[in-house]
Scaffold this active site. Structure first.
Site, PDB file in Angstrom:
ATOM      1  CE  LYS A   4      -3.447  -2.779  -0.001  1.00 19.84           C
ATOM      2  NZ  LYS A   4      -2.887  -4.057   0.438  1.00 19.84           N
ATOM      3  CE1 TYR A  47      -8.449 -10.310   2.830  1.00 19.43           C
ATOM      4  CE2 TYR A  47      -9.868  -9.905   4.729  1.00 19.43           C
ATOM      5  CZ  TYR A  47      -8.744  -9.592   3.983  1.00 19.43           C
ATOM      6  OH  TYR A  47      -7.929  -8.566   4.378  1.00 19.43           O
ATOM      7  CE1 TYR A  74      -4.895  -9.043   1.054  1.00 14.51           C
ATOM      8  CE2 TYR A  74      -4.091  -8.685   3.284  1.00 14.51           C
ATOM      9  CZ  TYR A  74      -5.024  -8.458   2.299  1.00 14.51           C
ATOM     10  OH  TYR A  74      -6.089  -7.641   2.557  1.00 14.51           O
TER      11      TYR A  74
END
Ligand SMILES: *Cc1c(COP(=O)(O)O)cnc(C)c1O
Length: 334
Positions: A49, A262, A288
């Site tokens: 990010k 998720y 992730y």
């Protein structure tokens, strides 16, 4: 392509390193594997990010905003890094978090602890099926009444502006490949809100590179993720004036490693996190990069790569979440 006319802030000094993972390649009997250490990007504890925020925050400042508002899960790396960028720039930051199934725990550790340590101005928790955008707009409206100006950043920083950060990363990878004489056949990355994969694809296209990007899904099924990423590649290409039609075949996503959903752990993720720690001393995360590495390992075992291929695994960060799930990695699991 037009020159990119977006402003950019800089949160990392120099390039992130690319390291060879020879012990991992050997353990898997696979192709040559390298890792791009985007977990070492700037801002608090790094991660992908940071690259998107270089463009998003520059845009916010240009628009005269004094407060960043974004949203995500309780353990969102994106929320931590947006807040960190706000701190760095002297801006305020408010967060909308979606309540986990297990309920919201104000004492949750990992990134959630860091939201408080870095001093978020406000946290608004909404039900998991709630409308994050509407909640962010409500916060922005309240600020407006106080004479303040908010800048809204979508989930994961994944819009056309955020994706520019990963176009720039593709450029950086091409340059490093050129300098070391090591072109990469594939880049393998986790894909969630899609900006990382979309930016990389647009960036390699702009360079007319033959490097293919494989996204390993962390949520969604293959068709929905590919459609989502394709739309973002097309939008980003339009912003920078990339010419030529972008075909659906430009986007490749794998959904066999998501597991039940998720952030829900899988055995393959646990194996991948342990293998990378024990062969290379590098920490992945359970949400992730652990699943993305499970994908790379799975594809190698299926014989999807040739021995002479050179694969670059993108480490997108996320290690603070590792410490929220110690029970997964205790020796009893072996
Ligand atoms: C957000 C995130 C991703 C996914 O990137 P997207 O651009 O949302 O697809 C991957 N890894 C980590 C650690 C993340 O925080």
């Amino acid at each position: 392509m037009k020159p990119i006319r977006y402003e950019r802030r800089k949160y990392t000094t120099g390039n992130t390193p690319i390291e060879r993972l020879d012990r991992l390649s050997e353990a898997l009997g696979g192709p040559t594997i390298s890792i791009k250490r985007d977990d070492l990007l700037g801002l608090t504890a790094g991660g992908n990010k940071t690259r998107k925020l270089e463009y998003l925050v520059a845009d916010a400042i240009k628009q005269g905003a004094n407060t960043l508002i974004t949203c995500g899960a309780v353990q969102s790396n994106h929320c931590r890094l947006t807040l960190s960028a706000a701190v760095r720039e002297g801006l305020a930051c408010q967060l909308v978090l979606s309540e986990p199934e297990t309920g919201y725990n104000p004492l949750a550790s990992g990134n959630h602890l860091l939201f408080h340590l870095l001093g978020t101005e406000k946290i608004k928790v909404i039900p998991s099926d709630g409308d994050m955008l509407a909640a962010m707009e409500e916060l922005a409206q309240a600020l407006k009444q106080d004479g303040r100006k908010a800048y809204l950043i979508p989930v994961g920083g994944s819009n056309e502006v955020g994706s520019l950060g990963y176009m720039a990363c593709a450029e950086e990878i091409e340059q490093q490949a050129w300098e070391t004489g090591t072109p990469y056949d594939y880049v393998v990355t986790a894909t969630g809100s899609g900006g990382t994969q979309a930016g990389l694809i647009a960036g390699f296209m702009a360079r007319q590179s033959s490097t293919k990007v494989i996204g390993i899904n962390v949520s969604r099924d293959r068709a929905s993720q590919e459609a989502k990423v394709l739309e973002l590649v097309r939008g980003t290409a339009e912003v920078v004036g990339l010419e030529g039609e972008i075909l659906p075949s430009a986007v490749q996503c794998e959904d066999q490693y998501v597991g039940p959903g998720y952030a829900v752990p899988t055995d393959e993720m646990i194996e991948a996190v342990q293998l990378l720690a024990r062969t290379e001393g590098i920490l992945l995360d359970p949400v992730y990069t652990g699943k993305a590495m499970a994908g790379l390992i799975g594809m190698i075992r299926e014989g999807r790569f040739a021995k002479e291929d050179h694969v670059l695994f993108l480490h997108t960060g996320g290690s603070p979440a590792l410490y929220t799930a110690p029970h997964l990695f205790l020796p009893a699991k072996n």
